[in-house]
Design a protein around this motif. Structure first.
Motif, PDB file in Angstrom:
ATOM      1  N   ASN A  68       0.247  -1.110   0.646  1.00 41.60           N
ATOM      2  CA  ASN A  68       0.501   0.113   0.199  1.00 41.60           C
ATOM      3  C   ASN A  68       0.470   1.439  -0.033  1.00 41.60           C
ATOM      4  OD1 ASN A  68      -2.394  -1.113  -0.310  1.00 41.60           O
ATOM      5  ND2 ASN A  68      -3.062  -1.186   2.289  1.00 41.60           N
ATOM      6  N   SER A  69       1.777   1.081   0.713  1.00 37.81           N
ATOM      7  CA  SER A  69       2.801   2.750   0.793  1.00 37.81           C
ATOM      8  C   SER A  69       3.603   2.788  -0.565  1.00 37.81           C
ATOM      9  CB  SER A  69       4.033   2.407   2.578  1.00 37.81           C
ATOM     10  OG  SER A  69       4.294   1.547   1.909  1.00 37.81           O
ATOM     11  N   ASN A  70       3.636   1.526  -0.887  1.00 38.47           N
ATOM     12  CA  ASN A  70       4.004   1.712  -2.565  1.00 38.47           C
ATOM     13  C   ASN A  70       3.157   1.814  -3.845  1.00 38.47           C
ATOM     14  OD1 ASN A  70       7.647   1.536  -2.430  1.00 38.47           O
ATOM     15  ND2 ASN A  70       7.287   0.128  -1.272  1.00 38.47           N
ATOM     16  N   HIS A  71       1.758   1.879  -3.873  1.00 36.17           N
ATOM     17  CA  HIS A  71       0.857   1.957  -4.242  1.00 36.17           C
ATOM     18  C   HIS A  71       0.613   0.747  -5.379  1.00 36.17           C
ATOM     19  CE1 HIS A  71       0.216   5.488  -2.556  1.00 36.17           C
ATOM     20  NE2 HIS A  71       1.567   6.125  -2.500  1.00 36.17           N
ATOM     21  N   ILE A  72       0.972  -0.216  -5.039  1.00 40.18           N
ATOM     22  CA  ILE A  72       0.737  -1.697  -6.325  1.00 40.18           C
ATOM     23  C   ILE A  72      -0.138  -1.838  -6.143  1.00 40.18           C
ATOM     24  CG2 ILE A  72       2.285  -3.522  -6.262  1.00 40.18           C
ATOM     25  CD1 ILE A  72       4.957  -2.670  -5.500  1.00 40.18           C
ATOM     26  N   PRO A  73      -0.924  -2.763  -7.058  1.00 38.67           N
ATOM     27  CA  PRO A  73      -2.418  -2.405  -6.693  1.00 38.67           C
ATOM     28  C   PRO A  73      -2.013  -4.323  -6.229  1.00 38.67           C
ATOM     29  CG  PRO A  73      -1.551  -2.213  -8.894  1.00 38.67           C
ATOM     30  CD  PRO A  73      -0.665  -2.127  -8.325  1.00 38.67           C
ATOM     31  N   PHE A  74      -3.025  -5.531  -5.909  1.00 40.32           N
ATOM     32  CA  PHE A  74      -2.149  -6.694  -5.139  1.00 40.32           C
ATOM     33  C   PHE A  74      -3.608  -7.134  -5.182  1.00 40.32           C
ATOM     34  CE2 PHE A  74      -2.132  -6.517  -0.198  1.00 40.32           C
ATOM     35  CZ  PHE A  74      -2.173  -5.136   0.069  1.00 40.32           C
ATOM     36  N   GLU A  75      -3.659  -8.557  -5.333  1.00 44.71           N
ATOM     37  CA  GLU A  75      -4.014  -9.559  -4.723  1.00 44.71           C
ATOM     38  C   GLU A  75      -3.557 -10.708  -3.521  1.00 44.71           C
ATOM     39  OE1 GLU A  75      -6.684 -11.640  -6.853  1.00 44.71           O
ATOM     40  OE2 GLU A  75      -4.738 -12.693  -8.646  1.00 44.71           O
ATOM     41  N   ILE A  76      -3.379 -11.648  -2.842  1.00 49.42           N
ATOM     42  CA  ILE A  76      -3.395 -12.183  -1.848  1.00 49.42           C
ATOM     43  C   ILE A  76      -3.731 -13.729  -1.662  1.00 49.42           C
ATOM     44  CG2 ILE A  76      -1.195 -12.544   0.526  1.00 49.42           C
ATOM     45  CD1 ILE A  76      -0.530  -9.829   0.906  1.00 49.42           C
ATOM     46  N   ILE A  77      -2.986 -15.057  -1.977  1.00 51.62           N
ATOM     47  CA  ILE A  77      -3.953 -16.282  -2.600  1.00 51.62           C
ATOM     48  C   ILE A  77      -2.539 -17.103  -1.868  1.00 51.62           C
ATOM     49  CG2 ILE A  77      -4.733 -17.989  -3.566  1.00 51.62           C
ATOM     50  CD1 ILE A  77      -3.753 -15.634  -6.550  1.00 51.62           C
ATOM     51  N   PHE A  78      -3.702 -17.211  -0.070  1.00 49.66           N
ATOM     52  CA  PHE A  78      -2.764 -18.141   0.624  1.00 49.66           C
ATOM     53  C   PHE A  78      -3.586 -19.653  -0.116  1.00 49.66           C
ATOM     54  CE2 PHE A  78      -2.831 -14.486   3.128  1.00 49.66           C
ATOM     55  CZ  PHE A  78      -1.978 -14.105   3.651  1.00 49.66           C
ATOM     56  N   VAL A  79      -3.318 -20.652  -0.209  1.00 50.61           N
ATOM     57  CA  VAL A  79      -3.300 -22.104  -0.875  1.00 50.61           C
ATOM     58  C   VAL A  79      -2.869 -22.645   1.112  1.00 50.61           C
ATOM     59  CG1 VAL A  79      -2.727 -23.943  -2.227  1.00 50.61           C
ATOM     60  CG2 VAL A  79      -2.439 -21.411  -2.497  1.00 50.61           C
ATOM     61  N   ASP A  80      -3.846 -22.942   1.422  1.00 43.59           N
ATOM     62  CA  ASP A  80      -4.114 -24.113   2.472  1.00 43.59           C
ATOM     63  C   ASP A  80      -3.297 -25.519   2.060  1.00 43.59           C
ATOM     64  OD1 ASP A  80      -4.552 -25.614   4.897  1.00 43.59           O
ATOM     65  OD2 ASP A  80      -6.489 -25.086   4.595  1.00 43.59           O
ATOM     66  N   ASP A  81      -2.096 -25.202   2.392  1.00 45.40           N
ATOM     67  CA  ASP A  81      -2.010 -27.364   2.002  1.00 45.40           C
ATOM     68  C   ASP A  81      -2.587 -27.809   2.866  1.00 45.40           C
ATOM     69  OD1 ASP A  81      -1.142 -29.237   0.486  1.00 45.40           O
ATOM     70  OD2 ASP A  81       1.202 -28.430   0.725  1.00 45.40           O
TER      71      ASP A  81
END
Ligand code: UDP
Ligand code: MG
Length: 309
Positions: free
Chosen positions: A32-45
């Motif tokens: 957020n502080s670098n203004h990068i658009p993102f999504e975080i995908i957690f893969v529960d193994d």
């Protein structure tokens, strides 16, 4: 936000209940502080703890948090590929849930991607705290795998940012047992490297035992090379040469009447030949079992739950 700029972060997670929220907030703050658009995908193994519940909590509170959960433990490689499959970003970054891969480097990797690099590889400038036996085994494994893949893997890690083109190239590979860190170099593309220090794991424990690492090493060497099979032929030829020398000597002794009793020699020869044969059969058996696994073409993983995606 434009999907064309979006960064998908894929985090394989196995029994990481205490790391999920911490990792998510650390990454969010930096991006957020670098203004990068993102999504975080957690893969529960297929975790046995509350990992997926933690992911769900995050996902219901933050649109950037997404999660999938496997029906059982399929391994980190499967988790990485599952994440790549659901990722929607223009580029994907893979990192560990325990923050051993420094999240502070993500903006720099993203900047390199924007400059036109398509694969940005995190290379270990140090291996962090590890016992010497582990370091020795890892070094030996990477020396072999670097030789057979003709790619320098000595400092390789799974901490990588891949452009959509590289992700698509990886996803069309039908292999049942993919070796992500080698395949992502094998696909080529314009590559940059970025050195990083492996951080200490603060919460939880490493999932790797010596036994699982040995299996991992054998699986990955055989998935990239048939050299062990050629080694068997080489061994056969060496034994053939030895048998000519010994055969000529034995016949000479027999005809000159100086042949020894021979029992010890026969037993030793039987033991040596027996061991070499059994080990060779083991090598061949391993390749057959790999073919067997590939031919069944079972899915690499089974998703039982998902949230946010
Ligand atoms: N991991 C996984 N499935 C497994 C084992 C590990 O998804 O069967 C994940 C784990 O949650 C972590 C990453 O892979 O995010 C690296 O695992 P770990 O920290 O145990 O390995 P190490 O850092 O000791 O090599
Ligand atoms: Mg770790």
């Amino acid at each position: 936000m434009p999907v064309g700029e979006k960064l998908s972060i894929i985090i394989p997670s196995y029994n990481e209940q205490d790391n999920i929220a911490r990792t998510f907030h650390t990454i969010c703050e930096i991006l957020n502080s670098n203004h990068i658009p993102f999504e975080i995908i957690f893969v529960d193994d297929g975790s046995k703890d509350l990992t997926y519940a933690r992911i769900q909590e995050l996902s219901s509170a933050h649109t950037e948090a997404k999660g999938i959960s496997f029906s059982r433990n399929f391994g980190k490689e499967a988790a990485i590929f599952a994440g790549l499959e659901v990722a929607q970003g223009a580029c994907c970054l893979i990192m560990d849930c325990d923050l051993q891969h420094p999240a502070s480097l993500i903006p720099e990797m993203y900047r390199l991607w924007k400059e036109g690099f398509e694969v940005i590889e995190g290379v270990k400038s140090s291996r962090g705290k590890e016992n010497p036996l582990h370091t020795f085994c890892a070094r030996t494994f990477y020396r072999i795998i670097s030789k057979v893949t003709a790619i320098d893997m000595s400092q390789a890690s799974d901490f990588k940012l891949l452009d959509r083109k590289a992700v698509d190239a990886l996803l069309i590979m039908p292999e049942r047992a993919p070796f992500f860190r080698a395949l992502s170099s094998w696909v080529g593309f314009k590559t940059a490297t970025i050195p990083f220090e492996v951080q200490d794991r603060e919460i939880g424990a490493s999932k790797w035992s010596l036994w699982s690492l040995t299996k991992y090493a054998i699986r990955n060497i055989t998935s990239f090379s048939s050299a062990p099979l050629q080694l068997i032929s080489l061994l056969g030829w060496i034994m053939f040469l030895a048998s000519i020398v010994l055969g000529v000597q034995s016949l000479y002794r027999y005809f000159t009447g100086t042949a020894l009793e021979g029992f010890t020699t026969v037993i030793l020869l039987q033991l040596v030949i027996g061991s070499v044969l059994m080990i060779s059969l083991g090598f061949i058996g391993h390749y057959i079992s790999r073919i067997y696994d590939e031919i069944k073409a079972r899915p690499r993983y089974i998703i039982s739950k998902r949230c946010g995606c």
